[in-house]
Scaffold this active site. Structure first.
Site, mmCIF file in Angstrom:
data_model
loop_
_atom_site.group_PDB
_atom_site.id
_atom_site.type_symbol
_atom_site.label_atom_id
_atom_site.label_comp_id
_atom_site.label_asym_id
_atom_site.label_seq_id
_atom_site.Cartn_x
_atom_site.Cartn_y
_atom_site.Cartn_z
ATOM 1 N N MET A 94 28.468 43.775 50.233
ATOM 2 C CA MET A 94 29.288 43.660 49.034
ATOM 3 C C MET A 94 29.637 45.027 48.456
ATOM 4 O O MET A 94 29.431 45.311 47.279
ATOM 5 C CB MET A 94 28.566 42.784 47.993
ATOM 6 C CG MET A 94 28.166 41.417 48.532
ATOM 7 S SD MET A 94 29.502 40.489 49.328
ATOM 8 C CE MET A 94 30.265 39.764 47.891
ATOM 9 N N ASN A 111 34.729 42.042 59.578
ATOM 10 C CA ASN A 111 34.193 41.456 58.349
ATOM 11 C C ASN A 111 34.360 39.945 58.419
ATOM 12 O O ASN A 111 35.239 39.445 59.113
ATOM 13 C CB ASN A 111 34.966 41.978 57.137
ATOM 14 C CG ASN A 111 34.428 41.434 55.822
ATOM 15 O OD1 ASN A 111 33.202 41.359 55.630
ATOM 16 N ND2 ASN A 111 35.303 41.039 54.921
ATOM 17 N N HIS A 113 34.932 36.800 55.732
ATOM 18 C CA HIS A 113 35.256 36.523 54.330
ATOM 19 C C HIS A 113 35.274 35.005 54.124
ATOM 20 O O HIS A 113 35.892 34.281 54.910
ATOM 21 C CB HIS A 113 36.623 37.123 53.973
ATOM 22 C CG HIS A 113 37.019 36.818 52.566
ATOM 23 N ND1 HIS A 113 36.503 37.507 51.490
ATOM 24 C CD2 HIS A 113 37.836 35.866 52.048
ATOM 25 C CE1 HIS A 113 36.988 36.993 50.370
ATOM 26 N NE2 HIS A 113 37.802 36.000 50.688
ATOM 27 N N THR A 145 40.532 47.070 57.385
ATOM 28 C CA THR A 145 41.440 48.193 57.157
ATOM 29 C C THR A 145 41.254 48.657 55.710
ATOM 30 O O THR A 145 40.418 48.104 54.985
ATOM 31 C CB THR A 145 42.902 47.765 57.385
ATOM 32 O OG1 THR A 145 43.207 46.709 56.468
ATOM 33 C CG2 THR A 145 43.145 47.310 58.815
ATOM 34 N N GLU A 147 42.917 48.103 53.166
ATOM 35 C CA GLU A 147 43.261 47.137 52.133
ATOM 36 C C GLU A 147 42.223 46.020 52.101
ATOM 37 O O GLU A 147 41.978 45.367 53.133
ATOM 38 C CB GLU A 147 44.642 46.554 52.444
ATOM 39 C CG GLU A 147 45.438 46.229 51.206
ATOM 40 C CD GLU A 147 46.775 45.608 51.588
ATOM 41 O OE1 GLU A 147 47.200 44.701 50.868
ATOM 42 O OE2 GLU A 147 47.345 46.005 52.617
ATOM 43 N N ASP A 149 40.139 42.860 52.216
ATOM 44 C CA ASP A 149 40.311 41.485 52.724
ATOM 45 C C ASP A 149 41.693 41.238 53.334
ATOM 46 O O ASP A 149 42.175 40.100 53.354
ATOM 47 C CB ASP A 149 40.055 40.446 51.606
ATOM 48 C CG ASP A 149 38.619 40.491 51.095
ATOM 49 O OD1 ASP A 149 37.728 40.876 51.865
ATOM 50 O OD2 ASP A 149 38.392 40.133 49.916
ATOM 51 N N GLU A 178 30.611 29.826 59.444
ATOM 52 C CA GLU A 178 30.532 31.278 59.678
ATOM 53 C C GLU A 178 29.560 31.600 60.802
ATOM 54 O O GLU A 178 29.806 32.501 61.615
ATOM 55 C CB GLU A 178 30.100 31.993 58.394
ATOM 56 C CG GLU A 178 31.112 31.864 57.269
ATOM 57 C CD GLU A 178 30.787 32.743 56.076
ATOM 58 O OE1 GLU A 178 29.589 32.987 55.811
ATOM 59 O OE2 GLU A 178 31.745 33.184 55.414
HETATM 60 C C1 GAR Z 1 28.956 35.071 53.524
HETATM 61 O O1 GAR Z 1 29.361 33.781 53.158
HETATM 62 C C2 GAR Z 1 30.149 35.985 53.680
HETATM 63 O O2 GAR Z 1 31.320 35.315 54.051
HETATM 64 C C3 GAR Z 1 30.297 36.542 52.295
HETATM 65 O O3 GAR Z 1 29.000 36.738 51.841
HETATM 66 C C4 GAR Z 1 28.154 35.735 52.408
HETATM 67 C C5 GAR Z 1 26.904 36.416 52.912
HETATM 68 O O4 GAR Z 1 25.956 35.477 53.276
HETATM 69 N N1 GAR Z 1 31.028 37.756 52.303
HETATM 70 C C6 GAR Z 1 31.806 38.136 51.301
HETATM 71 O O5 GAR Z 1 31.963 37.490 50.292
HETATM 72 C C7 GAR Z 1 32.500 39.447 51.540
HETATM 73 N N2 GAR Z 1 33.579 39.614 50.603
HETATM 74 P P1 GAR Z 1 24.689 35.887 54.133
HETATM 75 O O6 GAR Z 1 24.075 37.114 53.446
HETATM 76 O O7 GAR Z 1 23.797 34.699 54.033
HETATM 77 O O8 GAR Z 1 25.163 36.195 55.509
#
Ligand code: GAR
Length: 217
Positions: A94, A111, A113, A145, A147, A149, A178
């Site tokens: 983050m 990444n 998202h 990149t 920018e 997301d 994911e």
């Molecule tokens: C995930 O859902 C990922 O998509 C998100 O954080 C979570 C991490 O979960 N990422 C973002 O929001 C990036 N902008 P985790 O620590 O259990 O893998």
């Protein structure tokens, strides 16, 4: 690149369930990455415990010890570069990356998202999706990149939103997706099938003007 030599750094800030899916898939032989280092900017990230339990080297640098974004990112890169990473996987990391950092690892940062980009960039996606009353939600793997997301999208996992579910329930369902799509995309990269050039993502030498979309309903 031979997949066995794909040195991979995973960057986290929290729980690390995506990290765990990489660890599990490498252990089972489904995913051919060398998990070289897990890095965090938060010393209390639970993902560090997951990494240590799996015998992966860990490192932490707290961003509040640095005056600005780029000096922090330079310190992170100096540490990561000792592992000579071929691939960086942002897994719930983050921090907004400086242009310097993105350029330093150009074409080597993925990444994930928690939304169907370009819809719902930024934070708090699950609640925003429920508030917007949309039909589809999911997650996107993309190249990073400058920018936020907005880098070339590679793979999306999609589900239909149940109007009765809470943001937490929706997050749980999206995270299960994911844990399948992120290792899949990482494997493509490790096997030399996925690359970034000319401002686009390429899979098997074909330009991905749209991401591949998998339905999980
Ligand atoms: C995930 O859902 C990922 O998509 C998100 O954080 C979570 C991490 O979960 N990422 C973002 O929001 C990036 N902008 P985790 O620590 O259990 O893998």
């Amino acid at each position: 690149m031979s997949s066995k030599s794909c040195n991979t750094a995973i960057l986290i800030s929290g729980s690390g369930t995506n990290l765990q899916s990489f660890i599990d898939d490498v252990a089972s032989g489904e995913l051919e990455l060398s998990l070289s280092i897990v890095f965090t900017n938060r010393a209390n990230a639970y993902g560090l415990t997951r990494a240590r339990d799996a015998g992966i080297a860990t490192a932490c640098i707290e961003h509040r010890d640095y005056a600005d974004r780029q000096s922090f990112d330079r310190a992170v890169a100096q540490m990561l570069d000792k592992a000579e990473p071929d691939l960086l996987l942002l897994a719930g990391y983050m921090r907004i990356l400086s242009p310097w950092f993105v350029n330093h690892y150009a074409g080597r940062i993925l990444n994930i998202h928690p939304a169907l980009l370009p819809a719902f960039p930024g934070l708090d996606t699950h609640q925003r999706v429920l508030d917007a009353d949309v039909t589809w939600h999911g997650s996107t793997v993309h190249f990073v990149t400058d920018e936020l997301d907005a880098g070339p999208r590679i793979l999306q996992g999609r589900l239909t939103v149940d109007t009765d579910e809470s943001a937490d329930e929706l997050a749980t369902r999206v995270q299960a997706i994911e844990h399948q799509i992120y290792p899949q995309a990482a494997n493509w990269f490790a096997n030399g099938r996925l690359a970034y050039h000319d401002g686009a993502a390429w899979l098997d030498d074909k330009r991905l003007d749209e991401p591949i979309v998998l339905d999980f309903d």
